[in-house]
Every structure is written in C-alpha cells, then in structure tokens.
Design a protein around this motif. Structure first.
Motif, PDB file in Angstrom:
ATOM      1  N   THR A  65       4.617   0.789   2.605  1.00  0.00           N
ATOM      2  CA  THR A  65       5.411   0.172   3.841  1.00  0.00           C
ATOM      3  C   THR A  65       4.394  -0.759   4.668  1.00  0.00           C
ATOM      4  O   THR A  65       4.858  -1.449   5.562  1.00  0.00           O
ATOM      5  N   GLU A  66       3.000  -0.731   4.251  1.00  0.00           N
ATOM      6  CA  GLU A  66       2.048  -1.574   5.092  1.00  0.00           C
ATOM      7  C   GLU A  66       2.277  -3.135   5.029  1.00  0.00           C
ATOM      8  O   GLU A  66       2.354  -3.882   5.988  1.00  0.00           O
ATOM      9  N   PHE A  67       2.588  -3.660   3.838  1.00  0.00           N
ATOM     10  CA  PHE A  67       2.832  -5.101   3.302  1.00  0.00           C
ATOM     11  C   PHE A  67       4.210  -5.110   2.570  1.00  0.00           C
ATOM     12  O   PHE A  67       4.238  -4.251   1.726  1.00  0.00           O
ATOM     13  N   THR A  68       4.916  -6.468   2.466  1.00  0.00           N
ATOM     14  CA  THR A  68       5.806  -6.664   1.473  1.00  0.00           C
ATOM     15  C   THR A  68       5.089  -7.699   0.487  1.00  0.00           C
ATOM     16  O   THR A  68       4.592  -8.579   0.809  1.00  0.00           O
ATOM     17  N   TYR A  69       5.273  -7.206  -0.674  1.00  0.00           N
ATOM     18  CA  TYR A  69       4.636  -7.961  -1.849  1.00  0.00           C
ATOM     19  C   TYR A  69       5.216  -7.854  -3.038  1.00  0.00           C
ATOM     20  O   TYR A  69       5.944  -6.883  -3.224  1.00  0.00           O
ATOM     21  N   THR A  70       5.025  -8.837  -3.988  1.00  0.00           N
ATOM     22  CA  THR A  70       5.625  -8.517  -5.530  1.00  0.00           C
ATOM     23  C   THR A  70       4.480  -8.346  -6.274  1.00  0.00           C
ATOM     24  O   THR A  70       3.226  -8.725  -5.812  1.00  0.00           O
ATOM     25  N   ILE A  71       4.701  -7.703  -7.456  1.00  0.00           N
ATOM     26  CA  ILE A  71       3.420  -7.287  -8.116  1.00  0.00           C
ATOM     27  C   ILE A  71       3.792  -7.682  -9.680  1.00  0.00           C
ATOM     28  O   ILE A  71       4.883  -7.091 -10.142  1.00  0.00           O
ATOM     29  N   HIS A  72       3.088  -8.150 -10.465  1.00  0.00           N
ATOM     30  CA  HIS A  72       3.438  -8.547 -11.809  1.00  0.00           C
ATOM     31  C   HIS A  72       2.284  -8.202 -12.560  1.00  0.00           C
ATOM     32  O   HIS A  72       0.911  -8.589 -12.375  1.00  0.00           O
ATOM     33  N   ILE A  85      -7.464  -0.437 -18.161  1.00  0.00           N
ATOM     34  CA  ILE A  85      -7.294  -1.456 -16.944  1.00  0.00           C
ATOM     35  C   ILE A  85      -5.997  -2.046 -17.292  1.00  0.00           C
ATOM     36  O   ILE A  85      -5.718  -2.809 -18.310  1.00  0.00           O
ATOM     37  N   ALA A  86      -5.118  -2.018 -16.038  1.00  0.00           N
ATOM     38  CA  ALA A  86      -4.207  -2.792 -15.742  1.00  0.00           C
ATOM     39  C   ALA A  86      -4.198  -4.033 -14.845  1.00  0.00           C
ATOM     40  O   ALA A  86      -4.490  -3.518 -13.615  1.00  0.00           O
ATOM     41  N   THR A  87      -4.239  -5.331 -15.260  1.00  0.00           N
ATOM     42  CA  THR A  87      -4.534  -6.268 -14.109  1.00  0.00           C
ATOM     43  C   THR A  87      -3.119  -6.681 -13.648  1.00  0.00           C
ATOM     44  O   THR A  87      -1.972  -6.937 -14.198  1.00  0.00           O
ATOM     45  N   HIS A  88      -3.006  -6.675 -12.387  1.00  0.00           N
ATOM     46  CA  HIS A  88      -1.639  -7.267 -11.617  1.00  0.00           C
ATOM     47  C   HIS A  88      -2.238  -8.388 -10.682  1.00  0.00           C
ATOM     48  O   HIS A  88      -3.041  -8.469 -10.253  1.00  0.00           O
ATOM     49  N   HIS A  89      -1.077  -9.147 -10.641  1.00  0.00           N
ATOM     50  CA  HIS A  89      -1.106 -10.632  -9.750  1.00  0.00           C
ATOM     51  C   HIS A  89      -0.067  -9.932  -8.588  1.00  0.00           C
ATOM     52  O   HIS A  89       0.851  -9.674  -8.738  1.00  0.00           O
ATOM     53  N   LEU A  90      -0.680  -9.909  -7.260  1.00  0.00           N
ATOM     54  CA  LEU A  90      -0.008  -9.686  -6.086  1.00  0.00           C
ATOM     55  C   LEU A  90       0.272 -10.772  -5.320  1.00  0.00           C
ATOM     56  O   LEU A  90      -0.604 -11.845  -4.991  1.00  0.00           O
ATOM     57  N   GLU A  91       1.237 -11.106  -4.809  1.00  0.00           N
ATOM     58  CA  GLU A  91       1.781 -12.117  -3.658  1.00  0.00           C
ATOM     59  C   GLU A  91       2.410 -11.494  -2.628  1.00  0.00           C
ATOM     60  O   GLU A  91       3.638 -10.782  -2.943  1.00  0.00           O
ATOM     61  N   GLY A  92       2.063 -11.885  -1.332  1.00  0.00           N
ATOM     62  CA  GLY A  92       2.901 -10.975  -0.199  1.00  0.00           C
ATOM     63  C   GLY A  92       2.271 -11.529   1.230  1.00  0.00           C
ATOM     64  O   GLY A  92       1.539 -12.476   1.369  1.00  0.00           O
ATOM     65  N   ASN A  93       2.761 -10.798   2.113  1.00  0.00           N
ATOM     66  CA  ASN A  93       2.289 -10.956   3.549  1.00  0.00           C
ATOM     67  C   ASN A  93       1.113 -10.148   3.904  1.00  0.00           C
ATOM     68  O   ASN A  93       0.804 -10.094   5.110  1.00  0.00           O
ATOM     69  N   PHE A  94       0.057  -9.908   2.847  1.00  0.00           N
ATOM     70  CA  PHE A  94      -1.285  -9.186   3.458  1.00  0.00           C
ATOM     71  C   PHE A  94      -1.857 -10.426   3.489  1.00  0.00           C
ATOM     72  O   PHE A  94      -1.902 -11.490   3.213  1.00  0.00           O
ATOM     73  N   PRO A  95      -3.257 -10.138   4.050  1.00  0.00           N
ATOM     74  CA  PRO A  95      -4.244 -11.139   4.305  1.00  0.00           C
ATOM     75  C   PRO A  95      -4.614 -11.957   2.987  1.00  0.00           C
ATOM     76  O   PRO A  95      -5.060 -11.325   1.953  1.00  0.00           O
ATOM     77  N   GLY A  96      -4.695 -13.287   3.020  1.00  0.00           N
ATOM     78  CA  GLY A  96      -4.978 -14.205   1.643  1.00  0.00           C
ATOM     79  C   GLY A  96      -3.672 -14.377   1.053  1.00  0.00           C
ATOM     80  O   GLY A  96      -3.413 -15.388   0.243  1.00  0.00           O
ATOM     81  N   GLY A  97      -2.621 -13.380   1.014  1.00  0.00           N
ATOM     82  CA  GLY A  97      -1.224 -13.964   0.458  1.00  0.00           C
ATOM     83  C   GLY A  97      -1.345 -13.655  -1.165  1.00  0.00           C
ATOM     84  O   GLY A  97      -0.123 -13.368  -1.540  1.00  0.00           O
ATOM     85  N   THR A  98      -2.557 -13.842  -1.862  1.00  0.00           N
ATOM     86  CA  THR A  98      -2.184 -13.556  -3.243  1.00  0.00           C
ATOM     87  C   THR A  98      -3.589 -12.896  -3.753  1.00  0.00           C
ATOM     88  O   THR A  98      -4.677 -13.526  -3.066  1.00  0.00           O
ATOM     89  N   ILE A  99      -3.309 -12.183  -4.679  1.00  0.00           N
ATOM     90  CA  ILE A  99      -4.804 -11.628  -5.162  1.00  0.00           C
ATOM     91  C   ILE A  99      -4.332 -11.094  -6.637  1.00  0.00           C
ATOM     92  O   ILE A  99      -3.257 -10.671  -6.758  1.00  0.00           O
ATOM     93  N   ASP A 100      -5.558 -11.043  -7.513  1.00  0.00           N
ATOM     94  CA  ASP A 100      -5.388 -10.413  -8.733  1.00  0.00           C
ATOM     95  C   ASP A 100      -6.414  -8.948  -8.685  1.00  0.00           C
ATOM     96  O   ASP A 100      -7.274  -9.124  -8.244  1.00  0.00           O
ATOM     97  N   LEU A 101      -5.584  -8.156  -9.035  1.00  0.00           N
ATOM     98  CA  LEU A 101      -6.236  -6.564  -8.813  1.00  0.00           C
ATOM     99  C   LEU A 101      -6.488  -5.918 -10.184  1.00  0.00           C
ATOM    100  O   LEU A 101      -5.433  -6.006 -10.953  1.00  0.00           O
ATOM    101  N   ARG A 102      -7.571  -5.381 -10.202  1.00  0.00           N
ATOM    102  CA  ARG A 102      -7.704  -4.470 -11.499  1.00  0.00           C
ATOM    103  C   ARG A 102      -7.451  -3.041 -11.271  1.00  0.00           C
ATOM    104  O   ARG A 102      -8.147  -2.524 -10.289  1.00  0.00           O
ATOM    105  N   TYR A 103      -6.411  -2.571 -11.878  1.00  0.00           N
ATOM    106  CA  TYR A 103      -6.212  -0.919 -11.600  1.00  0.00           C
ATOM    107  C   TYR A 103      -6.760  -0.190 -12.805  1.00  0.00           C
ATOM    108  O   TYR A 103      -6.580  -0.484 -13.936  1.00  0.00           O
TER     109      TYR A 103
END
Length: 119
Positions: A65-72, A85-103
């Motif tokens: 609920t904190e932010f709205t985003y898409t995750i791929h 490791i699962a790498t995801h690309h996120l885009e949304g209304n969080f600070p910076g707007g886009t990020i790649d994250l390693r799970y």
C-alpha cells in the motif's frame, strides 16, 4: 555449482516456492506469499530486517500500500544449491521512479529462509 559463480537460469527454472512468493507478492496476496516462508524466516529490505512470519506479513501488507508500481522479472540466477537471485525492474510513484532490484533468496527444506532485496 562448483565454481562459486552465479549461473544464469531461465526465470521459468526458479523453484516453485520462489515463483509462488513472487506471484503472490505482485498480486498483494499476503496469505499466499507467507506460505513460501519458513516460520523463522528473515527478510531484509530497504535497510530494515523483518524476522518471523508475523513481521514479514506486516512488511508485505505495508509494501503493498505504500507505493503504486509495476514490477517485471528481468532475470534469474542460481548462486548455489539453495541460493537464487531474481532481478526485477520496478517503475512507480516511489522516490526515483525506477529501480532494478535483486531479490536474493536462500531456501531451506523447500521454503524461503532468507530474502534480501537490494539494488
């Protein structure tokens, strides 16, 4: 895996428990996501540590609920017999707007024992 180097795998080759967690997390289905974790699992995300399924459940509910985003899901690796490791690309209304994250997952007895999420 003898050479201690992560091996690229198809996202379809991730263990079922990781796929179950990722699918439930994207759908904001906390109850199903929690079935993927051991009772004493640890999640580390954004500098915070959550230990045990109760704390992880609260983290999942808040993150939904904190932010709205898409995750791929953009890539997957196997690091050793129990590590993925699962790498995801996120885009949304969080600070910076886009990020790649390693799970980074560590499994035990067919469940997630540890999850570290970081850039």
């Amino acid at each position: 895996m003898d050479d201690n180097q992560p091996r690229t795998i198809s996202p379809d080759d991730l263990p079922e428990v990781i796929t179950r967690y990722l699918t439930a997390h994207r759908a904001h289905d906390t109850a199903t996501a929690l079935t993927a974790f051991t009772r004493e699992a640890t999640v580390i995300d954004d500098g915070n540590t959550y230990e045990g399924t109760q704390a992880i459940g609260k983290w999942l509910d808040r993150s939904a609920t904190e932010f709205t985003y898409t995750i791929h899901l953009t890539g997957a690796q196997q690091t050793d017999a129990t590590g993925y490791i699962a790498t995801h690309h996120l885009e949304g209304n969080f600070p910076g707007g886009t990020i790649d994250l390693r799970y980074q997952f560590t499994l035990r007895d067919g469940l997630i024992e540890r999850l570290v999420i970081e850039p």
